[in-house]
Motif scaffolding. Structure first.
Motif, PDB file in Angstrom:
ATOM      1  N   GLU A 237     -75.258 -43.265 -35.784  1.00  0.00           N
ATOM      2  CA  GLU A 237     -75.101 -42.255 -36.860  1.00  0.00           C
ATOM      3  C   GLU A 237     -76.178 -42.677 -37.859  1.00  0.00           C
ATOM      4  OE1 GLU A 237     -70.975 -43.952 -37.671  1.00  0.00           O
ATOM      5  OE2 GLU A 237     -70.400 -41.853 -37.610  1.00  0.00           O
ATOM      6  N   GLY A 238     -77.219 -42.906 -37.171  1.00  0.00           N
ATOM      7  CA  GLY A 238     -78.559 -43.005 -38.082  1.00  0.00           C
ATOM      8  C   GLY A 238     -78.925 -44.237 -38.692  1.00  0.00           C
ATOM      9  N   ARG A 239     -77.880 -45.309 -38.432  1.00  0.00           N
ATOM     10  CA  ARG A 239     -78.093 -46.541 -39.005  1.00  0.00           C
ATOM     11  C   ARG A 239     -79.440 -47.493 -38.895  1.00  0.00           C
ATOM     12  NH1 ARG A 239     -72.425 -46.179 -37.917  1.00  0.00           N
ATOM     13  NH2 ARG A 239     -71.126 -46.500 -39.811  1.00  0.00           N
ATOM     14  N   ASP A 240     -79.883 -46.934 -37.361  1.00  0.00           N
ATOM     15  CA  ASP A 240     -81.272 -47.779 -37.273  1.00  0.00           C
ATOM     16  C   ASP A 240     -82.476 -46.522 -37.464  1.00  0.00           C
ATOM     17  OD1 ASP A 240     -80.261 -46.065 -35.322  1.00  0.00           O
ATOM     18  OD2 ASP A 240     -80.305 -47.558 -33.503  1.00  0.00           O
ATOM     19  N   HIS A 241     -82.172 -45.624 -38.266  1.00  0.00           N
ATOM     20  CA  HIS A 241     -83.348 -44.603 -38.320  1.00  0.00           C
ATOM     21  C   HIS A 241     -83.942 -44.817 -39.631  1.00  0.00           C
ATOM     22  CE1 HIS A 241     -81.868 -43.198 -34.638  1.00  0.00           C
ATOM     23  NE2 HIS A 241     -82.693 -41.825 -34.882  1.00  0.00           N
ATOM     24  N   ILE A 242     -85.285 -44.873 -39.753  1.00  0.00           N
ATOM     25  CA  ILE A 242     -86.155 -44.863 -41.033  1.00  0.00           C
ATOM     26  C   ILE A 242     -86.382 -43.621 -41.410  1.00  0.00           C
ATOM     27  CG2 ILE A 242     -88.002 -45.886 -41.990  1.00  0.00           C
ATOM     28  CD1 ILE A 242     -87.977 -48.200 -39.588  1.00  0.00           C
ATOM     29  N   LEU A 243     -86.085 -43.260 -42.794  1.00  0.00           N
ATOM     30  CA  LEU A 243     -86.262 -41.920 -43.287  1.00  0.00           C
ATOM     31  C   LEU A 243     -87.069 -42.198 -44.592  1.00  0.00           C
ATOM     32  CD1 LEU A 243     -85.739 -38.847 -43.509  1.00  0.00           C
ATOM     33  CD2 LEU A 243     -83.781 -39.483 -44.777  1.00  0.00           C
ATOM     34  N   PRO A 244     -88.444 -41.765 -44.546  1.00  0.00           N
ATOM     35  CA  PRO A 244     -89.294 -41.819 -45.788  1.00  0.00           C
ATOM     36  C   PRO A 244     -88.915 -40.773 -46.729  1.00  0.00           C
ATOM     37  CG  PRO A 244     -90.724 -41.021 -43.965  1.00  0.00           C
ATOM     38  CD  PRO A 244     -89.221 -41.105 -43.223  1.00  0.00           C
ATOM     39  N   VAL A 245     -88.177 -41.026 -47.825  1.00  0.00           N
ATOM     40  CA  VAL A 245     -88.000 -39.919 -48.803  1.00  0.00           C
ATOM     41  C   VAL A 245     -88.444 -40.767 -50.386  1.00  0.00           C
ATOM     42  CG1 VAL A 245     -86.124 -38.603 -47.937  1.00  0.00           C
ATOM     43  CG2 VAL A 245     -85.522 -40.827 -48.765  1.00  0.00           C
ATOM     44  N   HIS A 246     -89.717 -40.693 -50.337  1.00  0.00           N
ATOM     45  CA  HIS A 246     -90.330 -41.767 -51.387  1.00  0.00           C
ATOM     46  C   HIS A 246     -90.087 -41.014 -52.844  1.00  0.00           C
ATOM     47  CE1 HIS A 246     -93.064 -44.643 -53.506  1.00  0.00           C
ATOM     48  NE2 HIS A 246     -92.245 -45.339 -52.906  1.00  0.00           N
ATOM     49  N   HIS A 247     -90.636 -39.864 -52.782  1.00  0.00           N
ATOM     50  CA  HIS A 247     -90.321 -38.941 -54.005  1.00  0.00           C
ATOM     51  C   HIS A 247     -88.831 -38.800 -54.186  1.00  0.00           C
ATOM     52  CE1 HIS A 247     -90.420 -36.173 -57.087  1.00  0.00           C
ATOM     53  NE2 HIS A 247     -91.787 -36.497 -57.539  1.00  0.00           N
ATOM     54  N   PRO A 248     -88.054 -38.858 -55.559  1.00  0.00           N
ATOM     55  CA  PRO A 248     -86.709 -38.782 -55.999  1.00  0.00           C
ATOM     56  C   PRO A 248     -86.259 -37.608 -55.420  1.00  0.00           C
ATOM     57  CG  PRO A 248     -87.976 -39.476 -57.963  1.00  0.00           C
ATOM     58  CD  PRO A 248     -88.847 -39.583 -56.736  1.00  0.00           C
ATOM     59  N   TRP A 249     -86.989 -36.373 -55.606  1.00  0.00           N
ATOM     60  CA  TRP A 249     -86.731 -35.172 -55.410  1.00  0.00           C
ATOM     61  C   TRP A 249     -86.709 -34.466 -53.984  1.00  0.00           C
ATOM     62  CZ3 TRP A 249     -90.228 -32.696 -59.874  1.00  0.00           C
ATOM     63  CH2 TRP A 249     -89.553 -33.050 -61.156  1.00  0.00           C
ATOM     64  N   SER A 250     -87.382 -35.165 -53.276  1.00  0.00           N
ATOM     65  CA  SER A 250     -87.685 -35.020 -51.745  1.00  0.00           C
ATOM     66  C   SER A 250     -86.415 -34.928 -50.984  1.00  0.00           C
ATOM     67  CB  SER A 250     -88.765 -35.586 -51.127  1.00  0.00           C
ATOM     68  OG  SER A 250     -88.405 -36.960 -50.837  1.00  0.00           O
ATOM     69  N   PHE A 251     -86.187 -34.075 -49.954  1.00  0.00           N
ATOM     70  CA  PHE A 251     -84.892 -34.018 -49.130  1.00  0.00           C
ATOM     71  C   PHE A 251     -83.814 -34.022 -49.876  1.00  0.00           C
ATOM     72  CE2 PHE A 251     -83.646 -35.538 -44.724  1.00  0.00           C
ATOM     73  CZ  PHE A 251     -83.928 -34.395 -44.208  1.00  0.00           C
ATOM     74  N   LYS A 252     -83.566 -33.945 -51.192  1.00  0.00           N
ATOM     75  CA  LYS A 252     -82.508 -33.936 -51.915  1.00  0.00           C
ATOM     76  C   LYS A 252     -81.535 -33.040 -51.436  1.00  0.00           C
ATOM     77  CE  LYS A 252     -81.228 -34.679 -56.710  1.00  0.00           C
ATOM     78  NZ  LYS A 252     -81.682 -34.596 -58.213  1.00  0.00           N
ATOM     79  N   SER A 253     -81.756 -31.702 -51.069  1.00  0.00           N
ATOM     80  CA  SER A 253     -80.590 -30.988 -50.648  1.00  0.00           C
ATOM     81  C   SER A 253     -79.761 -31.086 -49.517  1.00  0.00           C
ATOM     82  CB  SER A 253     -81.294 -29.575 -50.486  1.00  0.00           C
ATOM     83  OG  SER A 253     -82.160 -29.331 -49.626  1.00  0.00           O
ATOM     84  N   VAL A 254     -80.330 -31.980 -48.711  1.00  0.00           N
ATOM     85  CA  VAL A 254     -79.578 -32.365 -47.382  1.00  0.00           C
ATOM     86  C   VAL A 254     -79.578 -33.800 -47.189  1.00  0.00           C
ATOM     87  CG1 VAL A 254     -80.444 -30.292 -46.179  1.00  0.00           C
ATOM     88  CG2 VAL A 254     -81.801 -32.258 -45.883  1.00  0.00           C
ATOM     89  N   ARG A 255     -80.088 -34.727 -47.899  1.00  0.00           N
ATOM     90  CA  ARG A 255     -80.142 -36.253 -47.706  1.00  0.00           C
ATOM     91  C   ARG A 255     -78.745 -36.889 -47.754  1.00  0.00           C
ATOM     92  NH1 ARG A 255     -83.637 -37.736 -52.818  1.00  0.00           N
ATOM     93  NH2 ARG A 255     -82.037 -37.543 -54.246  1.00  0.00           N
ATOM     94  N   LYS A 256     -77.634 -36.152 -48.233  1.00  0.00           N
ATOM     95  CA  LYS A 256     -76.324 -36.655 -47.942  1.00  0.00           C
ATOM     96  C   LYS A 256     -75.796 -36.819 -46.868  1.00  0.00           C
ATOM     97  CE  LYS A 256     -74.108 -32.112 -48.908  1.00  0.00           C
ATOM     98  NZ  LYS A 256     -73.347 -31.285 -49.778  1.00  0.00           N
TER      99      LYS A 256
END
Length: 508
Positions: A237-256
């Motif tokens: 379920e993604g627990r071992d996946h690394i997601l770079p979202v370093h800007h607080p606005w980036s990927f905001k619409s789907v990151r939930k």
């Protein structure tokens, strides 16, 4: 005397053999050369950090310069890799991968004496379609000179992308040929069953700033579907996946939808302005430093710096959320003796002004901005200026390894806003403490300089050291989630519910 030997039989001195003298001289020169080469090439040598700033060096610290070489040298991947799943995954696909991973982990458990605690991390890098990777890098490359592109607060967009370019630095190192890499605590693997962790190379910040809003959201949704179709994602379920979202606005619409993944963040805002409750927490995610705006003040620069200003600040004075404290602090400090307050942004002129001001100052004020942290903190560190941090909700990068009390002063907002308190506090700091903190800043600076190739003890290296500390817990929660029965009320969370608040405890 050289060239003479004593004969006990005759009681006289006789010349030594010329061949023997030549051999001794050759051995001595070889030894001297070896000692010199070891001392000059040691990654722990202070001189390495200084010499690597030389323009003739093969190490790039500039995002733009490194990207230019990277795009010229690297092959452009149009399709997914051989071991990447295409199409919609099934439960059976995830189960087969889980069995393969278990076999590899079991083998390592019995073959490697200290697995998993002291073994190099094995990372699988997804080979995503180029629209998520190379196309976005080329978009930045082909447009970064257009400095007229500004955000609503006047900051140059491309400079903001550089500040948050941690996704590029990590990816460029991971996919480089192993013979060119210097980091030995992380290894790229090409089979998913061999991996401890999975890296998602999607340049979310470039997408946010340089692509039209609705098109970017559509690309976010495509990337989300692509990743969630992978058997490895469904297995954990993604627990071992690394997601770079370093800007607080980036990927905001789907990151939930990816909240169980390991997020690479600039900080953690507990007010809810940027991240929803339960999305980010220290046990799961990792704080990474911004890319500094200014150049390193090396040993020569530090020795030449005349720090005549007590306290320096340059930046936007009107901010939202916790950053509203800036205007209040400026009102208290403006015009005070030994204090320099300037308003400005991170453009080219702003870089020169900030760099000059920090190199002339003993202390650099680091109040909260729209988020608890900013690149200014790391600008101060590489400038040898002692940060004075007024940000009650701040989380710091690599704090499991680095002790920031040795290089910075932490002040609560309530204390800082008392008239006259802050300047009295700074003036009370003794010369010996200032000298010690400045020496520590010189040592710590290397931990905040992104580069290619990535350097030992640089930020890329510390990322994987911190990840190694998380690995057992990641595996624990992955395995536990696979065996807990449906309907179980045994809910397990490692979320830190208490915000990080600056306090004056006995160890502060």
């Amino acid at each position: 005397m050289a060239g003479i030997r004593y004969s006990a039989a005759s009681g006289t001195f006789k010349p030594r053999s010329p061949a023997l003298l030549f051999l001794f001289a050759f051995l001595a020169l070889t030894l001297l050369f070896y000692i010199f080469s070891i001392s000059s090439s040691s990654p722990h040598s202070t001189g390495l950090l200084i010499s690597s700033r030389n323009p003739s060096s093969d190490i790039d610290y500039s995002f733009v310069a490194s990207l230019e070489k990277f795009l010229t040298k690297s092959p452009r991947s149009e399709t997914a890799g051989e071991d990447t799943f295409s199409g919609t995954t099934s439960v059976e696909d995830a189960r087969k991968l889980d069995d393969s991973i278990w076999k590899n982990e079991n083998q390592r458990l019995y073959d490697e004496a200290f697995y998993p605690a002291f073994s190099p991390l094995k990372v699988y890098v997804y080979e995503m379609p180029s629209k998520f990777t190379y196309d976005l890098l080329w978009l930045f490359h082909n447009s970064y000179k257009e400095t007229s592109n500004l955000t609503c607060n006047g900051s140059p967009v491309h400079r903001l992308i550089e500040q948050h370019s941690i996704d590029y630095w990590l990816w460029a190192d991971l996919i480089a040929p192993e013979s060119e890499r210097l980091l030995k605590n992380v290894i790229r693997v090409h089979k998913q069953e061999e991996a401890d962790l999975f890296y998602i190379p999607f340049f979310t910040t470039i997408c946010f700033f340089l692509i039209e809003k609705q098109q970017c959201k559509a690309l976010y949704r495509e990337a989300l579907k692509w990743v969630m179709d992978q058997p490895a994602w469904n297995r954990s379920e993604g627990r071992d996946h690394i997601l770079p979202v370093h800007h607080p606005w980036s990927f905001k619409s789907v990151r939930k939808f990816m909240k169980k993944a390991i997020w690479l963040l600039p900080d953690m805002d507990s007010t809810g302005n940027w991240y929803k409750p339960g999305q980010v927490y220290l046990e799961k995610d990792l704080i990474l430093p911004y890319v500094a705006n200014v150049d390193l003040c090396d040993a020569k620069c530090l020795s030449a710096s005349k720090r005549t200003t007590l306290l320096f600040f340059r930046g936007r004075l009107k901010r939202n959320a916790g950053g509203k404290i800036r205007a209040k602090l400026v009102e208290l400090l403006r015009g005070a003796d030994g204090v320099s307050i300037e308003e400005g942004t991170a453009g080219e002129g702003g870089k020169a002004a900030a760099q000059g001001g920090m190199r002339k100052s003993i202390f650099c004020l680091n109040p909260a901005g729209d988020t608890p942290s900013s690149a200014r903190l790391f600008d101060a560190i590489v400038s040898g200026c002692i940060p004075v941090i007024v940000s009650d909700e701040l989380e710091l990068p690599f704090e499991g390894i680095l002790d920031y009390r040795k290089i910075a002063l932490f002040v609560s907002s309530s204390d800082a806003l008392q008239p006259g308190w802050l300047l009295s506090f700074l003036k009370s700091v003794g010369a010996a403490q200032i000298k010690e903190m400045q020496a520590n800043l010189a040592k710590y600076a290397r931990h905040f300089l992104y580069s290619h190739p990535a350097q030992p003890l640089g930020p890329e290296d510390l990322v994987w050291r911190m990840m190694a500390g998380k690995l057992v817990n990641i595996k624990l929660h992955t395995r536990r989630s696979q065996r807990v029965v449906k309907g179980s009320r045994s809910v397990c969370t490692c979320e830190c519910r208490r915000p990080n608040v600056t306090s004056s405890g006995p160890l502060s």
